[in-house]
Design a protein around this motif. Sequence first.
Motif, PDB file in Angstrom:
ATOM      1  N   SER A   1       0.828  -1.202   0.000  1.00 32.69           N
ATOM      2  CA  SER A   1       0.000   0.000   0.000  1.00 32.69           C
ATOM      3  C   SER A   1       0.863   1.253   0.000  1.00 32.69           C
ATOM      4  O   SER A   1       1.949   1.277   0.595  1.00 32.69           O
TER       5      SER A   1
ATOM      6  N   ASP B   1      -0.134   3.832   1.521  1.00 37.45           N
ATOM      7  CA  ASP B   1      -0.466   4.426   2.817  1.00 37.45           C
ATOM      8  C   ASP B   1       0.313   3.714   3.913  1.00 37.45           C
ATOM      9  O   ASP B   1       0.035   2.560   4.231  1.00 37.45           O
TER      10      ASP B   1
ATOM     11  N   GLU C   1       0.177   3.866   7.012  1.00 38.52           N
ATOM     12  CA  GLU C   1      -0.590   3.578   8.225  1.00 38.52           C
ATOM     13  C   GLU C   1      -1.775   2.643   7.958  1.00 38.52           C
ATOM     14  O   GLU C   1      -2.656   2.509   8.807  1.00 38.52           O
ATOM     15  N   HIS C   2      -1.803   2.014   6.789  1.00 36.62           N
ATOM     16  CA  HIS C   2      -2.906   1.113   6.453  1.00 36.62           C
ATOM     17  C   HIS C   2      -2.568  -0.287   6.959  1.00 36.62           C
ATOM     18  O   HIS C   2      -1.849  -1.039   6.310  1.00 36.62           O
ATOM     19  N   SER C   3      -3.076  -0.640   8.121  1.00 33.93           N
ATOM     20  CA  SER C   3      -2.776  -1.952   8.691  1.00 33.93           C
ATOM     21  C   SER C   3      -3.400  -3.055   7.846  1.00 33.93           C
ATOM     22  O   SER C   3      -4.485  -2.897   7.284  1.00 33.93           O
ATOM     23  N   LYS C   4      -2.713  -4.182   7.806  1.00 30.33           N
ATOM     24  CA  LYS C   4      -3.189  -5.305   6.993  1.00 30.33           C
ATOM     25  C   LYS C   4      -4.582  -5.763   7.400  1.00 30.33           C
ATOM     26  O   LYS C   4      -5.431  -6.055   6.548  1.00 30.33           O
TER      27      LYS C   4
ATOM     28  N   SER D   1      -7.010  -4.194   8.469  1.00 30.12           N
ATOM     29  CA  SER D   1      -8.102  -3.253   8.218  1.00 30.12           C
ATOM     30  C   SER D   1      -8.630  -3.326   6.785  1.00 30.12           C
ATOM     31  O   SER D   1      -9.640  -2.682   6.463  1.00 30.12           O
ATOM     32  N   TYR D   2      -7.985  -4.117   5.926  1.00 32.83           N
ATOM     33  CA  TYR D   2      -8.488  -4.260   4.562  1.00 32.83           C
ATOM     34  C   TYR D   2      -9.860  -4.938   4.589  1.00 32.83           C
ATOM     35  O   TYR D   2     -10.083  -5.866   5.364  1.00 32.83           O
TER      36      TYR D   2
ATOM     37  N   GLY E   1       0.273   0.618  11.904  1.00 31.91           N
ATOM     38  CA  GLY E   1      -1.063   1.120  11.588  1.00 31.91           C
ATOM     39  C   GLY E   1      -2.020   0.946  12.742  1.00 31.91           C
ATOM     40  O   GLY E   1      -3.228   0.772  12.547  1.00 31.91           O
TER      41      GLY E   1
ATOM     42  N   LEU F   1      -5.536   2.901  13.370  1.00 34.24           N
ATOM     43  CA  LEU F   1      -6.652   2.444  12.546  1.00 34.24           C
ATOM     44  C   LEU F   1      -7.207   1.133  13.083  1.00 34.24           C
ATOM     45  O   LEU F   1      -8.429   0.973  13.227  1.00 34.24           O
ATOM     46  N   THR F   2      -6.333   0.186  13.386  1.00 35.86           N
ATOM     47  CA  THR F   2      -6.784  -1.096  13.934  1.00 35.86           C
ATOM     48  C   THR F   2      -7.520  -0.890  15.253  1.00 35.86           C
ATOM     49  O   THR F   2      -8.582  -1.483  15.489  1.00 35.86           O
TER      50      THR F   2
END
Length: 337
Positions: free
Chosen positions: A18, A20, A22-25, A27-28, A58, A61-62
Motif C-alpha cells: 500500500s 499508505d 498507516e494502512h494496517s493489513k 483493516s483491509y 497502523g 486504525l486497527t
Amino acid sequence: MDKYVVILAAGKGAGMNSRDPEHSKVSYPILGKPIINYVIDAVKLLDPKQIVTVVGFGGELTKSLVEKDSDVVWQKRLLGTGHAVLQAKPLLEGKPGQTLIIYGDTPLVETETLRSIFHIHQKNRYDMTVVSAVLENTKGYGRIIREDKSNRILSIREESDCTFSEYEINEVNTGICIVDNELLFKYIERLSVDNSRHLFYLSELVQILIGDNYHVGVFVAEEMKEVYSINNRIQLADATKIMRRRINHRLMLSGVSIDDVDSTNISPDVEIGQDTIIRPNTIILGKSKIGEACAIGPNVVMNNVEIGNEAEVCFSKLENVKVGPAEKIGPFVEKNG
C-alpha cells in the motif's frame, strides 16, 4: 472455566504494497467489512471473559476498528509473536482460565471450529493445544515436529530454522493455539531469540512446556481455508471469494433467491427477507435491511439502506436511504441520505 482471547494484529503486512504507511493489513475489507472484525465476531460468540488485541503497525486504525469489543495493547517494536503476546501480560497475568491466541488476519475462521478446539483442549486436559494443518504447499509455515514412535508433538520449527528433512514435513503450525492462561504468562518471558531471525516466537513455548512435563496436544484442522492468513492482495481476493459463497449460500438456504452467486457481493451483516430475489451484479454492504418479496438488481450498489417489503430496485446506487414498501427505484437513480 473462563476463556480469554488474544488477537495478534500488529504486523506490517508488507505484502499488501500500500502507498499508505498507516494502512494496517487487518483493516483491509472483505465485502465491506474489515478483516479483523470477522475474527472479533467469531471469538465473541465464545463468550470470552476478556478479549485483548495487540496492535502495532497502523495501530490507530486497527484500534478504532476493535476498541468497542476488545481491550487494546501496543507492540511498539515488532519482535515476534511471543513478544506480541507478552504485551497482554499486564491485563491477563494471574487469571485462571484458558487463552485462545489467534491471528487478526484469519477472517474465515468459524466459531464452531474454535469451540471444537476448546472441547479437545478440555477433554484431553491439555495445558496447551496447537492447531496444525496438513498442506501441499508449506512455504512460510513452521513445521510440527513429532516423535517417530508415539507421534506426539515435540516442538515447532520455524521454516527458516528447519533442517532439510524438517523442511519436507507437510504438517504446519497455523499460529492458533489455546494455552492455560496462568502457565502462558508464567513461561512467556522464557522465550529466547535463539533462531535465525532473532525473534521471540510463541511456538518455542511448546518445547519449553514439554520440557517441564506439561501436556501439549495438537488439533489438526480439517478445513485449511478457515485458518488461512491474508498476507497479500491475491490471498485477500481468494478469501473474498470463499466468504462471498459462504454468505450467499446461507441466504439462499434461508429463502432468498440469488441469480448469480459469483457476481453478487453481500456483506455478512446484511439482512434479507424471504422470497426476495437478488439479480446479477448487485453489491449490498453495511448493515442494510431488505424486506420480503423484493426484487433487487441487476446492477445495484447499496450501502446501509432499508428496503420495505415488495420493493423493487434496479440499475441504481443507494446509500443511507430508506425505500418504502412496494416502492420502485430505478433505473439510473443515485441517492445518498
